[in-house]
Design a protein around this motif. Structure first.
Motif, PDB file in Angstrom:
ATOM      1  N   LEU A  92      54.124  45.070 -48.717  1.00 58.50           N
ATOM      2  CA  LEU A  92      53.367  46.327 -48.811  1.00 58.50           C
ATOM      3  C   LEU A  92      53.292  47.000 -47.446  1.00 58.50           C
ATOM      4  O   LEU A  92      53.408  48.230 -47.333  1.00 58.50           O
ATOM      5  N   TYR A  93      53.098  46.200 -46.416  1.00 57.76           N
ATOM      6  CA  TYR A  93      52.979  46.749 -45.071  1.00 57.76           C
ATOM      7  C   TYR A  93      54.289  47.421 -44.644  1.00 57.76           C
ATOM      8  O   TYR A  93      54.280  48.529 -44.088  1.00 57.76           O
ATOM      9  N   ARG A  94      55.411  46.772 -44.911  1.00 56.09           N
ATOM     10  CA  ARG A  94      56.707  47.323 -44.498  1.00 56.09           C
ATOM     11  C   ARG A  94      57.057  48.605 -45.236  1.00 56.09           C
ATOM     12  O   ARG A  94      57.783  49.454 -44.719  1.00 56.09           O
ATOM     13  N   HIS A  95      56.532  48.776 -46.458  1.00 59.85           N
ATOM     14  CA  HIS A  95      56.825  49.980 -47.241  1.00 59.85           C
ATOM     15  C   HIS A  95      55.725  51.026 -47.134  1.00 59.85           C
ATOM     16  O   HIS A  95      55.693  51.995 -47.915  1.00 59.85           O
TER      17      HIS A  95
ATOM     18  N   ARG B 267      57.367  46.429 -58.698  1.00 60.86           N
ATOM     19  CA  ARG B 267      57.950  45.162 -58.246  1.00 60.86           C
ATOM     20  C   ARG B 267      57.308  44.691 -56.953  1.00 60.86           C
ATOM     21  O   ARG B 267      57.045  43.492 -56.780  1.00 60.86           O
ATOM     22  N   LEU B 268      57.011  45.600 -56.028  1.00 59.24           N
ATOM     23  CA  LEU B 268      56.388  45.220 -54.761  1.00 59.24           C
ATOM     24  C   LEU B 268      55.005  44.620 -54.978  1.00 59.24           C
ATOM     25  O   LEU B 268      54.633  43.635 -54.337  1.00 59.24           O
ATOM     26  N   ILE B 269      54.234  45.216 -55.895  1.00 58.81           N
ATOM     27  CA  ILE B 269      52.894  44.704 -56.181  1.00 58.81           C
ATOM     28  C   ILE B 269      52.974  43.342 -56.867  1.00 58.81           C
ATOM     29  O   ILE B 269      52.196  42.427 -56.553  1.00 58.81           O
ATOM     30  N   MET B 270      53.916  43.184 -57.776  1.00 59.04           N
ATOM     31  CA  MET B 270      54.083  41.896 -58.463  1.00 59.04           C
ATOM     32  C   MET B 270      54.412  40.779 -57.470  1.00 59.04           C
ATOM     33  O   MET B 270      53.807  39.699 -57.506  1.00 59.04           O
ATOM     34  N   LEU B 271      55.333  41.034 -56.563  1.00 58.95           N
ATOM     35  CA  LEU B 271      55.715  40.010 -55.583  1.00 58.95           C
ATOM     36  C   LEU B 271      54.561  39.702 -54.635  1.00 58.95           C
ATOM     37  O   LEU B 271      54.324  38.538 -54.281  1.00 58.95           O
ATOM     38  N   THR B 272      53.824  40.743 -54.237  1.00 53.83           N
ATOM     39  CA  THR B 272      52.690  40.526 -53.335  1.00 53.83           C
ATOM     40  C   THR B 272      51.606  39.699 -54.023  1.00 53.83           C
ATOM     41  O   THR B 272      51.003  38.807 -53.405  1.00 53.83           O
TER      42      THR B 272
ATOM     43  N   TYR C 225      52.066  57.752 -59.343  1.00 56.11           N
ATOM     44  CA  TYR C 225      52.377  56.681 -60.284  1.00 56.11           C
ATOM     45  C   TYR C 225      53.535  55.804 -59.838  1.00 56.11           C
ATOM     46  O   TYR C 225      53.548  54.601 -60.130  1.00 56.11           O
ATOM     47  N   SER C 226      54.505  56.373 -59.163  1.00 57.62           N
ATOM     48  CA  SER C 226      55.668  55.578 -58.750  1.00 57.62           C
ATOM     49  C   SER C 226      55.292  54.506 -57.730  1.00 57.62           C
ATOM     50  O   SER C 226      56.044  53.556 -57.512  1.00 57.62           O
ATOM     51  N   ARG C 227      54.129  54.625 -57.084  1.00 63.58           N
ATOM     52  CA  ARG C 227      53.672  53.607 -56.144  1.00 63.58           C
ATOM     53  C   ARG C 227      53.110  52.372 -56.849  1.00 63.58           C
ATOM     54  O   ARG C 227      53.167  51.268 -56.307  1.00 63.58           O
ATOM     55  N   VAL C 228      52.544  52.579 -58.017  1.00 62.42           N
ATOM     56  CA  VAL C 228      51.838  51.477 -58.689  1.00 62.42           C
ATOM     57  C   VAL C 228      52.539  50.986 -59.957  1.00 62.42           C
ATOM     58  O   VAL C 228      52.280  49.864 -60.399  1.00 62.42           O
TER      59      VAL C 228
ATOM     60  N   LEU D  97      52.541  50.819 -47.818  1.00 63.47           N
ATOM     61  CA  LEU D  97      51.591  50.828 -48.938  1.00 63.47           C
ATOM     62  C   LEU D  97      50.335  50.015 -48.649  1.00 63.47           C
ATOM     63  O   LEU D  97      49.421  49.986 -49.481  1.00 63.47           O
ATOM     64  N   ALA D  98      50.274  49.360 -47.514  1.00 64.85           N
ATOM     65  CA  ALA D  98      49.091  48.569 -47.173  1.00 64.85           C
ATOM     66  C   ALA D  98      47.898  49.490 -46.958  1.00 64.85           C
ATOM     67  O   ALA D  98      47.998  50.506 -46.261  1.00 64.85           O
ATOM     68  N   GLY D  99      46.772  49.168 -47.583  1.00 66.89           N
ATOM     69  CA  GLY D  99      45.569  49.967 -47.432  1.00 66.89           C
ATOM     70  C   GLY D  99      45.462  51.139 -48.376  1.00 66.89           C
ATOM     71  O   GLY D  99      44.432  51.839 -48.387  1.00 66.89           O
ATOM     72  N   VAL D 100      46.485  51.397 -49.209  1.00 65.97           N
ATOM     73  CA  VAL D 100      46.428  52.483 -50.196  1.00 65.97           C
ATOM     74  C   VAL D 100      45.530  52.029 -51.345  1.00 65.97           C
ATOM     75  O   VAL D 100      45.793  50.988 -51.969  1.00 65.97           O
ATOM     76  N   SER D 101      44.483  52.777 -51.636  1.00 68.14           N
ATOM     77  CA  SER D 101      43.450  52.325 -52.581  1.00 68.14           C
ATOM     78  C   SER D 101      44.009  52.047 -53.972  1.00 68.14           C
ATOM     79  O   SER D 101      43.660  51.038 -54.593  1.00 68.14           O
ATOM     80  N   GLN D 102      44.883  52.926 -54.495  1.00 65.12           N
ATOM     81  CA  GLN D 102      45.441  52.705 -55.835  1.00 65.12           C
ATOM     82  C   GLN D 102      46.333  51.459 -55.875  1.00 65.12           C
ATOM     83  O   GLN D 102      46.352  50.714 -56.851  1.00 65.12           O
TER      84      GLN D 102
END
Length: 580
Positions: free
Chosen positions: A512-515, A407-412, A276-279, A517-522
């Motif tokens: 996402l790539y730098r952290h 926050r990372l998903i929002m900015l992306t 959950y902390s990822r999304v 998280l790129a390619g993570v399905s969730q």
């Protein structure tokens, strides 16, 4: 020339009354008087010098002679009438006097302009009434809230829904026809002053009205509960039903239970559930409430690693099995170091037909003095539905929503929109994989042939007046290619934009790539939800919890539009396959 002839006619008519001397003098005067010249382009024009000379001679007449007075009147009275007509504004002079109503003789062009402006004013009033009527109708049937299509129980109710859709569609057509007529009339007033009577030349999205405007909701009337947890009382969330979207809905209900029971909510471990902390933005939740109300499983483990236990495991549902939990999930919990108590249920309830429960029911059945309790699974729980599902949620806080993307998903998502979409776009969630079997069990079915779906989507895009569609889908390439070929406006294809594969030359997804998280399905699924939630208009798939979570975000962010709807809302699929 007309006045000169009039003078001569007047002279001949009075020959019998004049003596010869006077007649000769008058003839000499008339012969010496210059001819008045009329300008071909003006209504009235007199040469100044000639006019002065003639008038001076006339005033040398013997005014004791009545015939000379008549001649003077014949010339001066028409002149005086014309001067008064042109230089005195009778309309303003007597506008408020109430004595009499002055009528003007205007040119046909002036009358035409006034008629056109009056027509524009009436069209404007009609337009505003049509938009008001349409807005009320759309609010009644918008997808903001429970799915109206799932409530149809027979064909007659579906027919009513179809009729309502047809009526709204016709209103749309009349609004745009009205606008076209206004534009035609306004084309002659590009530099004029049509706005003097309240007519503005704006467009449907930026000017006087917006067909697909935002839903106006009164958030101040939200019913809320305070969440003031005791620091040593914990509720462990157990969510096992379905995929990520189901788990988020389950988690939202756990937050409500934690607030009612005054407990800190412990998020599930990624070893037994999603990460959950990822999304999700966990810090955002605590910040919105101004206190620690949610902790990650890692934080909980650090505090309780020497005494990892669940004191009480309460099953919300007892049927078809306790807690809707299987042996595999129990093993995962034990592997985390938990000592597992016996599963128990405070009542008999079945996930296939959940009973309505109240806050008082929860307090009576789930209140406990134990330090750590677990409740599961609550995805199907029917507790204070209107309260829990209201915009902003049931808990008092100072933000728009508690559960929102990281926050990372929002900015992306923002960077993607700025790169590929721009401000105005329609977002489409087109659920297909495994959806035919799921939908065909329902009455009516929610799985539509691609051509029918394309026609429905095109109508929404036309109303929204947006240049492109963002497509979030699990459909096969063969279906999306067909869909793209069928969505046309003015014989031009409407682009269906999908997130492209990773390309190092593109920087919109660099965060996402730098952290890692790129390619993570969730993460990608939550990114899709965020992009859809930011759209001008959203089209969802009825029965999909992915769609429902997008609707929740749009309600909470106040981005929901009156044009939001499910694909082919109010229509039956034109073809349904038989059961296997």
């Amino acid at each position: 020339m007309m006045k000169e002839e009039g003078s001569r006619n007047g002279c001949s008519s009075d020959d019998d009354d004049d003596d010869d001397g006077d007649r000769r003098n008058l003839i000499l005067e008339n012969e010496s008087k210059p001819t008045l010249s009329l300008h071909p382009f003006n209504t009235f024009h007199v040469d100044g010098d000639n006019f002065t000379s003639s008038t001076r001679r006339l005033f040398k007449f013997n005014f004791r002679n009545s015939n000379k007075k008549r001649y003077l009147l014949v010339i001066l009275v028409p002149l005086l009438v014309v001067l008064v007509y042109f230089f005195v504004d009778f309309g303003n002079l007597f506008q408020n006097s109430g004595i009499w109503d002055v009528k003007f003789v205007r040119s046909s062009s002036d009358q035409m302009k006034e008629a056109e402006l009056r027509a524009l004013y009436l069209l404007k009033q009609q337009q505003l009434r049509l938009v008001s009527l349409l807005t009320r109708g759309l609010k009644d049937s918008a997808i903001i809230g429970p799915n109206p299509r799932l409530n149809y129980t027979n064909s007659s109710e579906m027919a009513v829904g179809k009729f309502s859709f047809d009526v709204k569609s016709e209103i749309y057509k009349q609004i745009f026809l009205n606008k076209e007529i206004q534009q035609v009339l306004l084309s002659t007033y590009k530099s004029g002053n049509a706005s003097e009577i309240g007519v503005e030349n704006g467009n449907s999205n930026e000017g006087d009205f917006n067909v697909c405007g935002k839903v106006n909701r009164k958030f101040v009337e939200r019913r809320t509960i305070e969440w003031n947890p005791k620091s040593n009382k914990y509720l462990l969330a157990i969510c096992v039903s379905g995929q990520m979207s189901n788990h988020l809905i389950c988690l939202e209900k756990h937050m409500f239970f934690a607030a009612v029971l005054n407990r800190v909510l412990v998020l599930p471990s990624s070893k037994a559930d999603y990460h959950y902390s990822r999304v999700l933005n966990i810090k955002h939740i605590n910040k919105c409430l101004g206190r620690k109300v949610v902790i990650t499983f890692g934080e909980f483990y650090e505090m309780k690693r020497k005494d990892m236990r669940i004191d009480k495991f309460i099953c919300y549902f007892s049927l078809p099995q306790h807690c809707y939990i299987d042996e595999d999930h129990v093993k995962k919990l034990k592997a985390l170091g938990f000592s597992m108590p016996k599963l128990e249920s405070p009542w008999v309830d079945n996930i296939k037909n959940p009973k309505k429960r109240t806050v008082q029911d929860i307090q009576a059945k789930f209140t406990s003095d134990d330090e750590v309790i677990a409740i599961g699974d609550m995805f199907f729980a029917n507790v204070e539905k209107e309260w829990v599902m209201q915009p902003g949620g049931p808990i008092a806080h100072k933000c728009k929503t508690l559960i929102e993307p990281s926050r990372l998903i929002m900015l992306t998502a923002q960077r993607f929109v700025q790169t590929f979409l721009g401000k105005d776009y329609v977002a489409l969630h087109f659920r297909r994989h495994g959806f035919m079997k799921f939908c065909n069990v329902k009455k009516p079915s929610c799985f539509y042939p691609v051509p029918q779906a394309a026609d429905c989507i095109t109508r929404v895009v036309e109303r929204a007046s947006t240049p492109l569609v963002y497509l979030s889908t699990d459909a096969a390439e063969s279906e999306t290619r067909l869909l793209q070929s069928l969505i046309m406006l003015d014989r031009k294809p409407v682009p269906l934009v999908k997130r492209p594969s990773r390309n190092s030359a593109e920087k919109w997804d660099a965060l996402l790539y730098r952290h890692g998280l790129a390619g993570v399905s969730q993460v990608e699924a939550m990114l899709d939800k965020t992009i859809c939630a930011m759209s001008s208009v959203f089209i969802g798939s009825s029965g999909s919890t992915f769609t429902e979570d997008i609707i929740r975000l749009r309600k909470d962010w106040r981005s929901a539009s009156v044009c939001d709807e499910y694909i082919c809302q109010g229509e039956l699929p034109n073809f349904i396959a038989e059961d296997a």
